[in-house]
Design an enzyme around this catalytic site. Sequence first.
Site, mmCIF file in Angstrom:
data_model
loop_
_atom_site.group_PDB
_atom_site.id
_atom_site.type_symbol
_atom_site.label_atom_id
_atom_site.label_comp_id
_atom_site.label_asym_id
_atom_site.label_seq_id
_atom_site.Cartn_x
_atom_site.Cartn_y
_atom_site.Cartn_z
ATOM 1 N N ASP A 1 0.929 -0.947 0.245
ATOM 2 C CA ASP A 1 0.158 -0.188 -0.294
ATOM 3 C C ASP A 1 0.924 0.969 0.106
ATOM 4 O O ASP A 1 2.079 1.921 1.194
ATOM 5 C CB ASP A 1 -0.896 -0.295 1.042
ATOM 6 C CG ASP A 1 -2.098 -0.492 1.378
ATOM 7 O OD1 ASP A 1 -2.049 -1.498 -0.226
ATOM 8 O OD2 ASP A 1 -2.835 -1.259 2.280
ATOM 9 N N ASP B 1 -15.375 -3.673 -1.540
ATOM 10 C CA ASP B 1 -15.348 -3.404 -0.174
ATOM 11 C C ASP B 1 -16.341 -2.671 0.620
ATOM 12 O O ASP B 1 -16.473 -1.709 -0.138
ATOM 13 C CB ASP B 1 -13.573 -2.333 0.044
ATOM 14 C CG ASP B 1 -12.791 -2.989 -0.801
ATOM 15 O OD1 ASP B 1 -12.671 -3.931 -1.107
ATOM 16 O OD2 ASP B 1 -11.736 -1.896 -1.605
#
Length: 250
Positions: free
Chosen positions: A13, A137
């Site tokens: 990330d 998500d």
Amino acid sequence: MQSHEFVLLLTIDILGGRCVRLYQGDYAQRTEYSDHPAAMAQRWCEAGARCLHVVDLDGAKDGESINAATVEEVVRTARSYGASVQVGGGIRNRDAIARWLDMGVERVVLGTVSRDIEQMAQFASEFGGRRIVAGLDGRGGKLAVTGWLEQTNTSVVELAHNLAKVGVVYALVTDVERDGTGMGANLQLAQSVQEAGLWTFASGGISGHDDILAAKSAGLAGAVVGKALYDGKVDLRLALVQVAAKGDGV
């Protein structure tokens, strides 16, 4: 759905050019692990990683690729080891998808745009359904978009069913409330999405080897491991051996 080889994806990330992990998707609650994400990619690839999951967190929030140069460096590094890469974060139009696929990325993850069934159908038709991953998500089974900052009332499972009907093949399912917590992935939600017709990668909250093997035992397409890997709770070489010993390999 045919059988699918289980894939262990390692997360990189990127926020502000650095390799970080967030807690429950909160940009204010982040842990920095490296100021050189490509070096982290090299580390994981040398330990045997075959697939990286790279996310431009700034891009996810702002709607365009903010850390493109850094992501590109990670992609080049991974490919030099023969590893595949899927990229997400701020990819919301045709040109952005084409750009990453032309760079040699295996799959692109589309989150915010995944609500637009017609658009996703066009992307699947043009680029191939196996190159598109719906980033489903959410919180409480409802979709969260725009870097998880916007909570919708869209059912993740219902959306998965509609996406499968238009040719999308993969989904990445993250329970935001578990992400970065080590509580274990929401395998029930991931399985529900897979039953709706999309091969599913479980993400968010994987705390160790048992969680990875549980995802495989659940018949999912793969699992994404992040914080547990960076914090030393998952030994990558051992995890790869364990997954391979249980059947398909990675």
